[in-house]
Write an enzyme that holds these catalytic residues in place. Structure first.
Site, short mmCIF file in Angstrom:
data_model
loop_
_atom_site.label_atom_id
_atom_site.label_comp_id
_atom_site.label_asym_id
_atom_site.label_seq_id
_atom_site.Cartn_x
_atom_site.Cartn_y
_atom_site.Cartn_z
CE LYS A 191 1.00 3.98 1.76
NZ LYS A 191 1.50 2.72 0.95
CG ASP A 223 0.63 1.05 -2.14
OD1 ASP A 223 -0.40 0.64 -1.47
OD2 ASP A 223 1.84 0.91 -1.35
#
Ligand code: IPM
Ligand code: MG
Length: 356
Positions: A191, A223
């Site tokens: 991330k 994600d």
């Protein structure tokens, strides 16, 4: 060869599935002339009930002195409200840390026999799913500083996520080596658009990738990975990621294959000592009913033979026996559809053992 295995059956369905894995190990031992001995250690809720702690120091010492560790599962609603410092899961984390098991390999493979057990449509799983999640297991937010403070009557809770370069590099190496032996493709999940620990992760992985020019490397945000896993899982070969992302993504990935009950895992140290366990939990709702799927645990034992004992032929034999049982139409309840033969946990274990 003689090997001593620390056996941690744990809670819920743990004892049932581990018994079947031991039956398979004993059968392999007889067939190939090895002697497997077992040292049983209580872990999780059953240990809390007996000793007030989720694993005793003696239990931990037995694990450390063994040639490898076989684990069922820990936890259950009965121990959901015990003090956080002695939760069943604490023992699992302690074993991982004390044995230095920093590399968690979670292979996710769709058995062709189970293609219709996958919740994904045929056009998505049709080309097969065969990926390896390499999860960092002894760092990150699982092991960072943790505290709950109270100020002006309001509580604040903090969990720190920390990674140093050496921790990232050593898990990266395991992943690149795994990719080298597989599809030569690696996706490093982070991330980095938000987290400092992810930016360091990415920098270390980039440097490492220069040593493996023949492995196709890419970065992918966590994600997006969650989305790509259900959109086009066939694009992945090796996925390498930090501890918590790996925890979440491996549950997601396992479901693509139809049942979390099929999936094994290996947690490896820098030596040959490893811990082997199915990735599913203790499933208290079906404990003691003889309906749990023992295949994840049996496949974990195959990984033990391959990674800790260097017994390749023996590991292949177990995997072939599992395939044969599926080919012959045997299914536990979690993967059963009307035209197949429904069997319980014990029967599935016996069938696989007799196919060896
Ligand atoms: C796993 C489990 C554990 C984890 C739990 C039981 C602490 O979910 O092995 O994936 O989060 O690592
Ligand atoms: Mg998990």
């Amino acid at each position: 060869m003689k090997k001593n295995i620390a056996v941690l059956k744990g809670d819920g369905i743990g004892p049932e599935i581990v018994d079947q894995a031991i039956l398979v190990l004993d059968t392999v031992g007889k067939k190939f002339g090895h002697e497997f001995t077992y040292s049983y250690v209580d872990i999780g809720g059953c240990s809390i009930d007996k000793y007030g702690v989720p694993i005793t120091d003696e239990g931990m010492a037995i694990c450390k002195a063994s040639d490898s560790v076989l684990l069922g599962a820990v936890g259950g609603p009965k121990w959901d409200n015990v003090d956080p410092s002695i939760r069943p899961e604490k023992a699992l984390l302690a074993v991982r840390k004390e044995l230095g098991l920093f590399a968690n390999l979670r292979p996710t493979k769709l058995f062709p026999q189970l293609a219709d057990a996958s919740p994904l449509k045929e056009n998505i799983v049709g080309n097969g799913i065969d990926l390896m999640i390499v999860r960092e297991l002894t760092g990150g937010i699982y092991f960072g500083a943790r505290r709950t403070t109270i100020e002006n009557g309001e509580k604040t809770a903090t969990d720190e996520m920390t990674y140093s370069e050496h921790e990232i590099e050593r898990i990266g190496r395991v992943a690149f080596e795994s990719a080298r032996k597989r599809g030569k493709k690696i996706a490093s999940v982070d991330k980095a658009n938000v987290l400092d620990s992810s930016r360091l992760w990415r920098a270390v992985m980039h440097k490492l990738s220069e040593e493996y020019p023949y492995v196709e490397y890419s970065d992918i945000l966590v994600d997006n990975t969650a989305m790509q896993l259900v959109k086009n899982p066939g694009q992945f070969d090796v996925i390498v990621t930090e501890n918590m992302f790996g925890d979440i993504l491996s549950d997601e990935a396992s479901m693509l294959t139809g049942s979390i009950g099929m999936m094994p895992s290996a947690s490896l140290s820098s030596g040959t000592l490893g811990m082997y366990e199915p990735i599913h939990g203790s499933a208290p709702d079906i404990a003691g009913m003889d309906i749990a799927n023992p295949i994840g645990t049996i496949m974990s034992v195959a990984m033990m033979l391959r990674f800790s004992f260097d017994m390749m032929e023996e590991a292949d034999a177990i995997e072939n026996a599992v395939n044969k049982a599926l080919d012959d139409g045997y299914r536990t309840a979690d993967i059963w559809k009307d035209r197949f033969k429904k069997v319980g946990c014990k029967e599935m274990g016996a069938i696989i053992a007799s196919d060896l």
